[in-house]
Design an enzyme around this catalytic site. Structure first.
Site, PDB file in Angstrom:
ATOM      1  N   THR A 147       0.889  -1.717  -0.191  1.00 19.51           N
ATOM      2  CA  THR A 147      -0.041  -0.134   0.450  1.00 19.51           C
ATOM      3  C   THR A 147       0.986   1.328   0.347  1.00 19.51           C
ATOM      4  O   THR A 147       1.035   2.092  -0.980  1.00 19.51           O
ATOM      5  CB  THR A 147      -0.566  -0.184   0.959  1.00 19.51           C
ATOM      6  OG1 THR A 147      -0.071  -0.531   2.353  1.00 19.51           O
ATOM      7  CG2 THR A 147      -2.751  -0.991   1.007  1.00 19.51           C
ATOM      8  N   THR A 183      -4.173  -3.126   7.384  1.00 22.59           N
ATOM      9  CA  THR A 183      -2.317  -3.175   6.965  1.00 22.59           C
ATOM     10  C   THR A 183      -1.585  -4.800   7.138  1.00 22.59           C
ATOM     11  O   THR A 183      -1.351  -4.886   5.724  1.00 22.59           O
ATOM     12  CB  THR A 183      -1.427  -2.060   8.654  1.00 22.59           C
ATOM     13  OG1 THR A 183      -2.525  -0.717   8.918  1.00 22.59           O
ATOM     14  CG2 THR A 183      -0.258  -2.353   8.041  1.00 22.59           C
ATOM     15  N   ASN A 208       0.576  10.846   8.159  1.00 22.01           N
ATOM     16  CA  ASN A 208      -0.900  10.491   9.703  1.00 22.01           C
ATOM     17  C   ASN A 208      -1.847  11.928   9.447  1.00 22.01           C
ATOM     18  O   ASN A 208      -2.499  11.435   9.693  1.00 22.01           O
ATOM     19  CB  ASN A 208       0.094  10.110  10.604  1.00 22.01           C
ATOM     20  CG  ASN A 208       0.254   8.518   9.918  1.00 22.01           C
ATOM     21  OD1 ASN A 208      -0.354   7.659   9.707  1.00 22.01           O
ATOM     22  ND2 ASN A 208       1.766   8.267  10.668  1.00 22.01           N
ATOM     23  N   GLU A 251       6.427   4.148   8.931  1.00 19.60           N
ATOM     24  CA  GLU A 251       5.708   5.349   8.113  1.00 19.60           C
ATOM     25  C   GLU A 251       7.140   6.425   9.046  1.00 19.60           C
ATOM     26  O   GLU A 251       6.651   6.411  10.486  1.00 19.60           O
ATOM     27  CB  GLU A 251       5.036   5.836   8.371  1.00 19.60           C
ATOM     28  CG  GLU A 251       3.777   5.381   7.494  1.00 19.60           C
ATOM     29  CD  GLU A 251       2.252   5.784   8.442  1.00 19.60           C
ATOM     30  OE1 GLU A 251       1.568   5.338   7.196  1.00 19.60           O
ATOM     31  OE2 GLU A 251       2.047   5.911   9.160  1.00 19.60           O
ATOM     32  N   SER A 253      -7.011  13.815  -0.284  1.00 18.42           N
ATOM     33  CA  SER A 253      -7.113  14.974  -1.633  1.00 18.42           C
ATOM     34  C   SER A 253      -8.173  14.386  -2.496  1.00 18.42           C
ATOM     35  O   SER A 253      -8.447  13.468  -1.921  1.00 18.42           O
ATOM     36  CB  SER A 253      -5.643  15.336  -2.366  1.00 18.42           C
ATOM     37  OG  SER A 253      -5.236  13.705  -2.707  1.00 18.42           O
TER      38      SER A 253
END
Lengths: 405, 405
Positions: free
Chosen positions: B154, B191, B400, B277, B405
């Site tokens: 992802t 995840t 995060n 991340e 958008s």
């Protein structure tokens, strides 16, 4: 910048409590860093303390002195150094401060409680404190609460103070309190302190119970980053000078008094969250219809502590999924298809799924506000709990990753 | 940028496992987002799944199909949408995919396990998946593991793959596996997925036990932000094509096999942390001499999850106090004056206090490295545990808090 943190226009003195604040140069020069409370005879006092195993030296000494059974007559608080993780030397230092202040004030050392906040793992500059006690004593005055609010700050951006008068029949009583919080930099601030004074008279055993109940709903219901510091302490002092005396829970004025003290503790604890490192939003987690207190708290803290939920709030992004995920790993066994969730008044989840009436736009409008309540109704029982937290922002990282210079 | 994440130079096929990867346009066009595993008859398979209450639809269906007792012959994995928090429609969608793939492969629907990863709370574009199953089937080939490693990503920045051959006497067996992790943005990625294939033959009951033991030391020992997703799944498939068959823990080759599978699972799970991340450092928490497994884990997770510890590591700041504070609120009751702590080989804490030999400079030198082990010795018993985590950086917040958008 603190989130909607209000400083009261008028700060009421508490008869029977004198406060002296001075500069001892503990960490920085020209900074108020040493505060003394002097309590009149007849004052009752109760305290609750951190449960961190690495409980700081002053906390250990304060607990020991409370156990002596002698009435506490003075508090001494320094900032700039937490005297935590300092071993036997730390204990000796904290004890020495009590001995010196005791002999200056002509009371026993066990009638003094010491408090420290500031850097962890550095030796306390005890001589600087001891050598300035007389200067602090000279300044003692009942009108120095605001000075004390400044005097106990570490990296707080603003002083935290509560002051209000309450009426029982034709009589008035006063509550004034201060707190400090949420700074863990350079390299660790050890952290939360709260002191509430009132001119109510409250019997010792009753005050011991009241402080636990109140702390449980205030200082024990806030989470910023889930870290419990080594120095957390919360104290209530009741001087009895108002001539309103409360001896038991059956007293007709008990609820009025409890509500007033709760209000002060809630205000002071929530101010810590409002001034949390990097906070841009004040978030209330309200879990309702839980099967038990533990279930309600487990869910509230799971959501309140989730970095993914907190960053979404920082971004004003209505990431409902993150709230559901955090509920889902809360270590409870709730029926998820009965869950309803609201953001303020907006229903966002129903039957465990996104509500049909929900729109992203309406969610975003609420997420942009500075005060947000996440209400989670479990339809699983009769228990409710509230927990207070803030968002997780870039400034939190900047402040906490800031290297010690 | 992932931290020291190595991609193997050679990826070995597993006889008996064919893989087809294609583009179904689930979330983005021209992106490999649909992966099929086809397993030869005789393959045994075991799985462990998320414990999140909001367990995603495909996880629910996969568990149901495993309970049917029929041998699993195919896996189907999509990225771009997690099919989580999608209620009855989500379950129907996941079932429909199994039905379609089953009839295309001429197997029963309960012999197919579905997996989804990607956005939470959005309806699965099931038609896009169903309409592209035949295209994926056409691509099936045993040499497509690397394609699959890309196909399940992802927001991973790099594919995660393990491939190695092992020797037992004069025979060879092979283990190849893939995983994906640590992306929870836009708005939630749900995840962690891990798939390991081997040409070993492993009896079903034994594989069921092995996967639990292995997961417990690998995929269940990593923490990035403490959030357990709704879709976490870990699967081992054993085709038996190597002619090495293991039927019980008493088999002379059992330990070799267990070690090899553990190595694969550890590698794949740690790669998730290395690509977490915003991670800039890979941190191992090693707790030794604990009174129980629970005590060791409680302390390891308390430190591994502390935002204050994690930001200190990001800043390369040897904030030893933060480690002590996190140990102190770990909800254990360890004798703190017996604790020793090392950063890699550097003794930093002894008898619960800063070690006398410790210097800030030596601490900083280690904190600047990309791979750091915090070893905590409790001197309280005989249990040891390891947990893997990373630091907390500005990029974590940026990723995060990035608005959809």
């Amino acid at each position: 910048m603190a989130v909607n943190l209000k400083i009261p226009k008028k700060v009421f003195a508490i008869e029977g409590i004198g406060i002296g604040v001075t500069e001892a140069g503990i960490k920085k020069e020209n900074r108020k860093d040493l505060t003394i409370f002097k309590l009149d005879e007849g004052t009752t006092l109760s305290g609750v303390f951190t449960k961190n195993l690495f409980c700081a030296a002053p906390v250990q000494i304060a607990k020991k002195h409370l156990l002596s059974g002698k009435p506490v007559r003075s508090l001494v608080i320094n900032t700039g150094n937490a005297n935590a993780g300092t071993g036997q030397k730390g204990l000796k230092d904290a004890q020495k401060i009590c001995n010196c202040l005791g002999s200056l004030l002509k009371i026993e050392d066990c009638q003094v409680l010491p408090f420290s906040t500031g850097v962890v793992l550095e030796p306390l500059p005890v001589e600087k404190i001891v050598n300035n006690l007389d200067k602090a004593i000279l300044k003692i005055d009942k009108n120095n609460w605001m000075d004390a609010a400044y005097g106990i700050m570490t990296t707080d951006t603003t002083p935290k103070i509560f002051s209000e008068q309450f009426i029982i029949g034709e009589r008035t009583f006063t509550i004034t309190g201060i707190s400090k919080g949420a700074g863990m930099i350079h390299p660790n601030m050890a952290t939360m302190l709260g002191f509430i004074g009132t001119d109510l008279g409250i019997k010792q055993q009753l005050l011991d119970k009241i402080i636990k109940d109140i702390a449980d709903q205030s200082f024990n219901r806030i989470t910023i980053d889930g870290d419990t510091s080594t120095n957390d302490s919360f104290i209530i002092m009741a001087t009895g000078k108002s001539n309103i005396q409360i001896n038991s829970e059956n007293d007709s004025n008990y609820n009025t008094v409890l509500d007033a003290l709760s209000k002060a503790a809630s205000d002071l604890s929530q101010k810590i969250v409002r001034d949390a490192e990097g906070a841009t939003k004040f978030i209330t987690l309200q879990v309702e219809q839980a099967a038990s207190k533990e279930e309600a708290l487990s869910i509230a803290y799971s959501v309140a502590k989730s970095p993914l939920v907190k960053t979404a709030f920082y971004a004003s992004d209505p990431n409902i999924g993150r709230i559901l995920v955090a509920i889902g790993y809360s270590n409870t066994n709730i029926p998820i298809n009965k869950i309803k969730i609201w953001l303020n008044d907006l229903l966002i989840v129903e039957n465990g799924e996104l509500s049909e009436s929900y729109t992203e736009e309406s969610g975003k409008k609420i997420m942009e506000q500075q005060e947000i309540t996440i209400k989670i109704s479990l339809n699983n029982g009769y228990f409710s709990e509230k927990v207070y937290t803030c968002d997780l922002s870039h400034d939190y990282i900047t402040i906490n990753a800031d290297y010690r210079s």
